[in-house]
Design a protein around this motif. Structure first.
Motif, PDB file in Angstrom:
ATOM      1  N   MET A 186      34.319  37.333  44.351  1.00 37.06           N
ATOM      2  CA  MET A 186      35.340  38.160  43.770  1.00 37.06           C
ATOM      3  C   MET A 186      34.635  39.167  42.862  1.00 37.06           C
ATOM      4  O   MET A 186      33.771  38.791  42.069  1.00 37.06           O
ATOM      5  N   VAL A 187      35.017  40.419  42.976  1.00 38.48           N
ATOM      6  CA  VAL A 187      34.518  41.445  42.078  1.00 38.48           C
ATOM      7  C   VAL A 187      35.623  41.757  41.085  1.00 38.48           C
ATOM      8  O   VAL A 187      36.765  42.017  41.472  1.00 38.48           O
ATOM      9  N   ALA A 188      35.297  41.697  39.806  1.00 35.26           N
ATOM     10  CA  ALA A 188      36.294  41.967  38.768  1.00 35.26           C
ATOM     11  C   ALA A 188      35.892  43.209  37.993  1.00 35.26           C
ATOM     12  O   ALA A 188      34.727  43.378  37.632  1.00 35.26           O
ATOM     13  N   CYS A 189      36.873  44.062  37.753  1.00 32.79           N
ATOM     14  CA  CYS A 189      36.682  45.242  36.932  1.00 32.79           C
ATOM     15  C   CYS A 189      37.778  45.240  35.873  1.00 32.79           C
ATOM     16  O   CYS A 189      38.962  45.338  36.200  1.00 32.79           O
ATOM     17  N   TYR A 190      37.376  45.073  34.627  1.00 33.84           N
ATOM     18  CA  TYR A 190      38.312  45.163  33.513  1.00 33.84           C
ATOM     19  C   TYR A 190      38.229  46.600  33.020  1.00 33.84           C
ATOM     20  O   TYR A 190      37.159  47.051  32.604  1.00 33.84           O
ATOM     21  N   PRO A 191      39.330  47.349  33.059  1.00 27.32           N
ATOM     22  CA  PRO A 191      39.255  48.786  32.782  1.00 27.32           C
ATOM     23  C   PRO A 191      39.093  49.169  31.316  1.00 27.32           C
ATOM     24  O   PRO A 191      39.111  50.346  30.983  1.00 27.32           O
ATOM     25  N   GLY A 192      38.896  48.215  30.432  1.00 22.40           N
ATOM     26  CA  GLY A 192      38.796  48.532  29.010  1.00 22.40           C
ATOM     27  C   GLY A 192      40.185  48.532  28.388  1.00 22.40           C
ATOM     28  O   GLY A 192      41.100  47.879  28.890  1.00 22.40           O
ATOM     29  N   SER A 193      40.355  49.245  27.300  1.00 24.83           N
ATOM     30  CA  SER A 193      41.656  49.344  26.613  1.00 24.83           C
ATOM     31  C   SER A 193      42.222  47.972  26.243  1.00 24.83           C
ATOM     32  O   SER A 193      43.429  47.760  26.300  1.00 24.83           O
ATOM     33  N   GLY A 194      41.347  47.009  25.959  1.00 21.46           N
ATOM     34  CA  GLY A 194      41.798  45.683  25.553  1.00 21.46           C
ATOM     35  C   GLY A 194      42.133  44.746  26.704  1.00 21.46           C
ATOM     36  O   GLY A 194      42.692  43.673  26.490  1.00 21.46           O
ATOM     37  N   SER A 195      41.786  45.137  27.940  1.00 19.69           N
ATOM     38  CA  SER A 195      42.070  44.250  29.072  1.00 19.69           C
ATOM     39  C   SER A 195      41.309  42.939  28.888  1.00 19.69           C
ATOM     40  O   SER A 195      40.209  42.908  28.340  1.00 19.69           O
ATOM     41  N   HIS A 196      41.912  41.847  29.347  1.00 18.69           N
ATOM     42  CA  HIS A 196      41.347  40.522  29.127  1.00 18.69           C
ATOM     43  C   HIS A 196      41.863  39.571  30.214  1.00 18.69           C
ATOM     44  O   HIS A 196      42.644  39.982  31.069  1.00 18.69           O
ATOM     45  N   TYR A 197      41.430  38.326  30.159  1.00 21.30           N
ATOM     46  CA  TYR A 197      41.912  37.288  31.074  1.00 21.30           C
ATOM     47  C   TYR A 197      42.176  36.055  30.233  1.00 21.30           C
ATOM     48  O   TYR A 197      41.307  35.608  29.490  1.00 21.30           O
ATOM     49  N   VAL A 198      43.373  35.526  30.354  1.00 17.41           N
ATOM     50  CA  VAL A 198      43.796  34.411  29.507  1.00 17.41           C
ATOM     51  C   VAL A 198      43.023  33.127  29.821  1.00 17.41           C
ATOM     52  O   VAL A 198      42.441  32.979  30.897  1.00 17.41           O
ATOM     53  N   LYS A 199      43.036  32.217  28.873  1.00 20.02           N
ATOM     54  CA  LYS A 199      42.353  30.933  29.014  1.00 20.02           C
ATOM     55  C   LYS A 199      42.869  30.218  30.259  1.00 20.02           C
ATOM     56  O   LYS A 199      44.079  30.108  30.477  1.00 20.02           O
ATOM     57  N   HIS A 200      41.935  29.727  31.078  1.00 20.43           N
ATOM     58  CA  HIS A 200      42.296  29.075  32.339  1.00 20.43           C
ATOM     59  C   HIS A 200      41.164  28.160  32.807  1.00 20.43           C
ATOM     60  O   HIS A 200      40.074  28.156  32.239  1.00 20.43           O
ATOM     61  N   ILE A 201      41.455  27.436  33.858  1.00 13.64           N
ATOM     62  CA  ILE A 201      40.482  26.579  34.539  1.00 13.64           C
ATOM     63  C   ILE A 201      40.426  27.072  35.975  1.00 13.64           C
ATOM     64  O   ILE A 201      41.472  27.263  36.605  1.00 13.64           O
ATOM     65  N   ASP A 202      39.249  27.308  36.512  1.00 10.87           N
ATOM     66  CA  ASP A 202      39.147  27.831  37.871  1.00 10.87           C
ATOM     67  C   ASP A 202      39.690  26.852  38.905  1.00 10.87           C
ATOM     68  O   ASP A 202      40.295  27.265  39.891  1.00 10.87           O
TER      69      ASP A 202
END
Length: 125
Positions: free
Chosen positions: A1-17
């Motif tokens: 998987m390729v992930a691109c966070y565009p900035g501006s405070g983008s994030h990913y919430v706490k999780h378990i894969d």
């Protein structure tokens, strides 16, 4: 998987894969961010290792860094807000036996249901 966070405070919430035994056993992440400054750019990967009371591991997403961690409940994690475009490539290593059990479980739970995107005949009368 390729992930691109565009900035501006983008994030990913706490999780378990792999919270449901889908076969993923090791998560590997490779970072592609040149000249990353976590103090200004944010975007840390924060891991909450199971058994580490009140401790976290903060990992900077710097260029050419690769990390590995268990994909199950031992390593909940999140991506802190990024203030600059942030890139990562994630790969998962699978346990063949657990993956096959997950595939069979999915088939049992979805038997008789139409496949996603499949066309069903329409009864016109």
């Amino acid at each position: 998987m390729v992930a691109c966070y565009p900035g501006s405070g983008s994030h990913y919430v706490k999780h378990i894969d792999n919270p449901n035994k889908d076969g993923r056993c090791i998560t590997s992440i490779y970072y592609l961010n040149k000249n990353w400054d976590s103090k200004e750019d944010g975007g840390l990967l924060r891991i909450f290792p199971n058994g580490w009371a009140n401790q976290v591991a903060d990992i900077e997403p710097i260029f050419d860094r690769m990390l590995f961690f268990w994909s199950d409940r031992r390593n909940p994690h999140e991506v802190q807000p990024a203030h600059r475009t942030r890139y990562a490539i994630t790969l998962w290593y699978f346990d063949a036996k657990e993956r096959e059990e997950a595939r069979l479980r999915y088939q049992r739970e979805n038997s008789g249901k139409p496949a996603l995107g499949s066309q069903q005949p329409i009864n016109l009368g």
